[in-house]
Design an enzyme around this catalytic site. Structure first.
Site, PDB file in Angstrom:
ATOM      1  N   LYS A 136       0.984  -1.272  -0.102  1.00  0.00           N
ATOM      2  CA  LYS A 136       0.227  -0.032  -0.025  1.00  0.00           C
ATOM      3  C   LYS A 136       0.889   1.283   0.056  1.00  0.00           C
ATOM      4  O   LYS A 136       1.292   1.657   1.072  1.00  0.00           O
ATOM      5  CB  LYS A 136      -0.838   0.088   1.275  1.00  0.00           C
ATOM      6  CG  LYS A 136      -2.175   0.882   1.105  1.00  0.00           C
ATOM      7  CD  LYS A 136      -2.101   2.070   1.375  1.00  0.00           C
ATOM      8  CE  LYS A 136      -1.538   2.951   2.362  1.00  0.00           C
ATOM      9  NZ  LYS A 136      -1.077   4.330   1.926  1.00  0.00           N
TER      10      LYS A 136
ATOM     11  N   GLU B 153      10.515  17.198  13.670  1.00  0.00           N
ATOM     12  CA  GLU B 153      11.049  16.782  12.308  1.00  0.00           C
ATOM     13  C   GLU B 153      10.611  17.871  11.165  1.00  0.00           C
ATOM     14  O   GLU B 153       9.299  17.836  11.267  1.00  0.00           O
ATOM     15  CB  GLU B 153      10.649  15.429  11.889  1.00  0.00           C
ATOM     16  CG  GLU B 153      11.231  15.102  10.690  1.00  0.00           C
ATOM     17  CD  GLU B 153      10.651  13.853  10.190  1.00  0.00           C
ATOM     18  OE1 GLU B 153       9.674  13.331  10.411  1.00  0.00           O
ATOM     19  OE2 GLU B 153      11.405  12.806   9.658  1.00  0.00           O
TER      20      GLU B 153
ATOM     21  N   CYS C 146      14.657  10.759   5.213  1.00  0.00           N
ATOM     22  CA  CYS C 146      14.487  10.305   6.559  1.00  0.00           C
ATOM     23  C   CYS C 146      16.054  10.372   7.067  1.00  0.00           C
ATOM     24  O   CYS C 146      16.402  10.303   8.244  1.00  0.00           O
ATOM     25  CB  CYS C 146      14.072   9.152   7.070  1.00  0.00           C
ATOM     26  SG  CYS C 146      14.999   7.982   5.841  1.00  0.00           S
TER      27      CYS C 146
HETATM   28  P1  NAD Z   1       2.940   9.257   6.590  1.00  0.00           P
HETATM   29  O1  NAD Z   1       3.231   8.578   8.075  1.00  0.00           O
HETATM   30  O2  NAD Z   1       1.879  10.451   6.553  1.00  0.00           O
HETATM   31  O3  NAD Z   1       2.419   8.205   5.583  1.00  0.00           O
HETATM   32  C1  NAD Z   1       2.991   6.966   5.408  1.00  0.00           C
HETATM   33  C2  NAD Z   1       1.990   6.014   4.880  1.00  0.00           C
HETATM   34  O4  NAD Z   1       0.929   5.757   5.825  1.00  0.00           O
HETATM   35  C3  NAD Z   1       1.470   6.406   3.673  1.00  0.00           C
HETATM   36  O5  NAD Z   1       1.310   5.086   2.920  1.00  0.00           O
HETATM   37  C4  NAD Z   1       0.111   6.851   4.302  1.00  0.00           C
HETATM   38  O6  NAD Z   1      -1.084   6.746   3.339  1.00  0.00           O
HETATM   39  C5  NAD Z   1      -0.140   5.775   5.506  1.00  0.00           C
HETATM   40  N1  NAD Z   1      -1.058   6.554   6.277  1.00  0.00           N
HETATM   41  C6  NAD Z   1      -1.088   7.767   6.741  1.00  0.00           C
HETATM   42  N2  NAD Z   1      -2.100   8.194   7.656  1.00  0.00           N
HETATM   43  C7  NAD Z   1      -2.395   6.971   8.403  1.00  0.00           C
HETATM   44  C8  NAD Z   1      -3.275   6.464   9.359  1.00  0.00           C
HETATM   45  N3  NAD Z   1      -3.669   7.407   9.988  1.00  0.00           N
HETATM   46  N4  NAD Z   1      -3.127   5.129   9.536  1.00  0.00           N
HETATM   47  C9  NAD Z   1      -2.430   4.308   8.623  1.00  0.00           C
HETATM   48  N5  NAD Z   1      -1.899   4.720   7.756  1.00  0.00           N
HETATM   49  C10 NAD Z   1      -1.699   6.010   7.699  1.00  0.00           C
HETATM   50  O7  NAD Z   1       4.291   9.740   6.317  1.00  0.00           O
HETATM   51  P2  NAD Z   1       4.923  10.374   4.876  1.00  0.00           P
HETATM   52  O8  NAD Z   1       4.482  11.927   5.228  1.00  0.00           O
HETATM   53  O9  NAD Z   1       4.465   9.943   3.580  1.00  0.00           O
HETATM   54  O10 NAD Z   1       6.303  10.195   4.896  1.00  0.00           O
HETATM   55  C11 NAD Z   1       7.407  11.048   5.511  1.00  0.00           C
HETATM   56  C12 NAD Z   1       7.589  10.442   7.124  1.00  0.00           C
HETATM   57  O11 NAD Z   1       8.143   9.216   6.806  1.00  0.00           O
HETATM   58  C13 NAD Z   1       8.566  11.373   7.650  1.00  0.00           C
HETATM   59  O12 NAD Z   1       8.453  11.230   8.949  1.00  0.00           O
HETATM   60  C14 NAD Z   1       9.932  10.536   7.311  1.00  0.00           C
HETATM   61  O13 NAD Z   1      11.037  10.761   8.499  1.00  0.00           O
HETATM   62  C15 NAD Z   1       9.683   9.038   7.432  1.00  0.00           C
HETATM   63  N6  NAD Z   1      10.501   8.287   6.785  1.00  0.00           N
HETATM   64  C16 NAD Z   1      11.386   7.555   7.463  1.00  0.00           C
HETATM   65  C17 NAD Z   1      12.143   6.607   6.979  1.00  0.00           C
HETATM   66  C18 NAD Z   1      13.089   5.835   7.793  1.00  0.00           C
HETATM   67  O14 NAD Z   1      13.549   4.919   7.305  1.00  0.00           O
HETATM   68  N7  NAD Z   1      13.104   6.033   9.105  1.00  0.00           N
HETATM   69  C19 NAD Z   1      12.385   6.450   5.649  1.00  0.00           C
HETATM   70  C20 NAD Z   1      11.457   7.591   4.897  1.00  0.00           C
HETATM   71  C21 NAD Z   1      10.466   8.214   5.336  1.00  0.00           C
END
Ligand code: NAD
Length: 504
Positions: free
Chosen positions: A181, A389, A289
């Site tokens: 997803k 962040e 990240c």
């Molecule tokens: P996000 O948490 O908004 O979304 C991530 C995923 O979760 C998406 O597929 C989204 O559709 C889904 N999602 C969103 N809200 C949800 C909910 N309430 N319940 C269940 N699923 C939900 O993150 P983003 O904005 O897409 O990505 C940025 C974030 O990802 C930053 O915080 C970054 O640090 C983190 N990130 C971390 C790593 C790592 O390896 N630690 C790598 C890349 C990105």
């Protein structure tokens, strides 16, 4: 129900049972170019029945796939690696359009994903168990490594190729089915990855793709056939996903937010420090990240701040296909507003803004989510600028007197994804490496993302779980170990029942 709205890539299908599967959803979301807001595609939020159909298709495929010998499974990965390389430019252009990343960075991202597929090609040796002959007289012991069943991946917007490729190739090479997803903000690249995987010879259904948000994630996690969940995204959502999955007694690994510090010792090479701080601070508009968001200047390294400010002023964002652009826009209008608000908040809290990127414009692209490089000095640990962040091209500079102070600052921060030290001293580097409570450390390397024969080992507030992404740890995450104790009787059968726990 199709959206009936005209867009460049049209209404996206789900990918179920090896083919594009139009969605009957009544809820569709726009995918907009962050560079000019043009409508790229409409993406469906899969219905509950569609999510279940994807999981069941992956399950059916997995029952046959687990019987396919490991070297044959590896051959599919070899073909996939070749196809990804052949389509490298096409994938990078698609990725650049939906994320806004500049083309060179998009190519780099696809390459980092291909490297994980290369690791999956060696799955046979990585799934070998252990053997000990004669664990008791005439008794042998050995372990088998077997796939779990169907696993799921939920991925973020910032790496639509690399992060799905962290997950499904290795999970599937281990003999599992997989339901992905991806982020609804960047659905085009993952769909193309799935199509190419099918073209490489992956059986129908072994990789299914559904789109959506929280309800679809809940439908995936709670489905009884899902055995393990890999999540990458924000800390808030990652915590929810981890709690929910483990509450249902499922295996989970959640890679979440970060606040990565780079320590600059006065004996470091100044030119290297300045160029690496710019690249790691504003590259990909800071939406990595592993981006460096805090520079910790030790002692007289603070004297380099004016030159750092000059270096920040010299780079500019721009559209993905421009050779002049150092990086692209933020992913959405909302993300831009949030970053602008945190900059304003930093100024209000008393940090000194040396370079302010809020007013930047890009000729010909008035509607892009642009944010210029932004540099602060005088940031302190209680400021929001430091605590949150930011996920934008914003670097916060802090000044300390000693390396020990710098390490204490980093270790007091809740996150522990990545960190780096720039120094000419082996002793300082060793102290840093040994004492810092962060899972990925760079020594004169600003963004120390491990190659796939290691694992991606974020710590503390940046990771919930035990086993990390890719490398040996991921093989363990996506498999179960079965231990066999075996005896073949000959004529010398011990007489009478053995009423003890020991083998005799
Ligand atoms: P996000 O948490 O908004 O979304 C991530 C995923 O979760 C998406 O597929 C989204 O559709 C889904 N999602 C969103 N809200 C949800 C909910 N309430 N319940 C269940 N699923 C939900 O993150 P983003 O904005 O897409 O990505 C940025 C974030 O990802 C930053 O915080 C970054 O640090 C983190 N990130 C971390 C790593 C790592 O390896 N630690 C790598 C890349 C990105």
């Amino acid at each position: 129900m199709p959206s009936n709205i005209h867009s460049r890539f049209g209404d996206l299908p789900l990918f179920i049972d090896g083919k594009a599967s139009p969605s009957a959803s009544e809820q569709w979301l726009p995918v907009r170019s962050p560079t000019d807001q043009s409508l790229l595609a409409m993406v469906p939020c899969a219905t509950e029945a569609e999510v279940a159909r994807a999981i069941e298709a992956a399950h059916t495929a997995q029952l046959a796939w687990r019987e396919v010998p490991a070297p044959e499974r590896a051959r599919v990965m070899l073909r996939y690696q070749q196809l990804l390389k052949a389509h490298h430019d096409e994938l990078a252009e698609l990725l650049a359009q939906e994320t806004g990343k500049i083309l060179a960075d998009a190519r780099g991202e696809v390459w980092r994903g291909i490297e994980v597929v290369e690791q999956a090609c060696g799955v046979a040796s990585q799934m070998m168990g252990e053997t000990l002959e004669n664990v008791a007289r005439g008794v042998d012991g050995y372990s088998l490594v077997q796939p779990l069943g169907v696993c799921a991946g939920i991925t973020p917007f910032n790496f639509p190729a690399m992060i799905p490729l962290w997950m499904f190739p290795l999970a599937i090479a281990c003999g599992n089915g997989f339901v992905l997803k991806p982020s609804e903000q960047v659905p085009l690249t993952p769909l193309r990855l799935a199509e190419l995987f099918r073209e490489a010879g992956a059986p129908d259904g072994i990789l299914c793709l559904v789109y959506g948000q929280a309800p679809q994630v809940e439908a995936i996690i709670s489905h009884p056939l899902i055995r393990a969940v890999s999540f990458v995204g924000s800390a808030r959502v990652g915590a929810q996903v981890y709690r929910r999955a483990t509450d249902l007694l499922k295996r989970a690994q959640c890679f979440v937010g970060a606040k990565n510090h780079m320590v600059i010792m006065p004996d470091a090479n100044k030119a290297q420090v300045l160029s690496n701080l710019v690249g790691a601070g504003v590259g990909a508009a800071g939406q990595r990240c592993m981006a460096i968001s805090v520079a910790v200047l030790v002692g007289s390294a603070r004297d380099w701040l004016p030159e750092l400010a000059e270096a920040f002023r010299a780079v500019h964002p721009g559209p993905w296909d421009s050779d002049e652009a150092a990086y692209g826009p933020l992913i959405s209008h909302g993300a831009r507003e949030r970053v602008a608000h945190l900059i304003e908040e930093g100024i209000r809290e008393g940090a000194h803004c040396l370079v302010d990127g809020r007013e930047v414009t890009v000729h010909g692209y008035p509607d892009g989510n642009w944010m210029g490089p932004t540099l602060f000095r005088g940031v302190t640990a209680h400021m929001r600028l430091y605590q949150e962040e930011i996920f934008g091209p914003v670097l916060a500079c802090m000044e300390v007197e000693t390396l020990s102070e710098a390490i204490a600052l980093i270790n007091a921060n809740p996150y522990g994804n990545g960190t780096a030290i720039f120094t000419g001293s082996g002793a300082a580097a060793r102290q840093f490496r040994h004492e810092v409570a962060v899972g990925q450390v760079g020594i004169n390397v600003p963004i120390p993302v491990p190659l796939p024969f290691f694992s991606f080992t974020g710590w503390r507030g940046s990771f919930y779980g035990d086993l990390h992404a890719y490398g040996k740890q991921a093989v363990r995450f996506y498999t179960e170990t079965k231990t066999v104790t075996e005896r073949w009787f000959d004529d010398d059968v011990p007489s009478g029942p053995n009423l003890t726990i020991s083998l005799r």
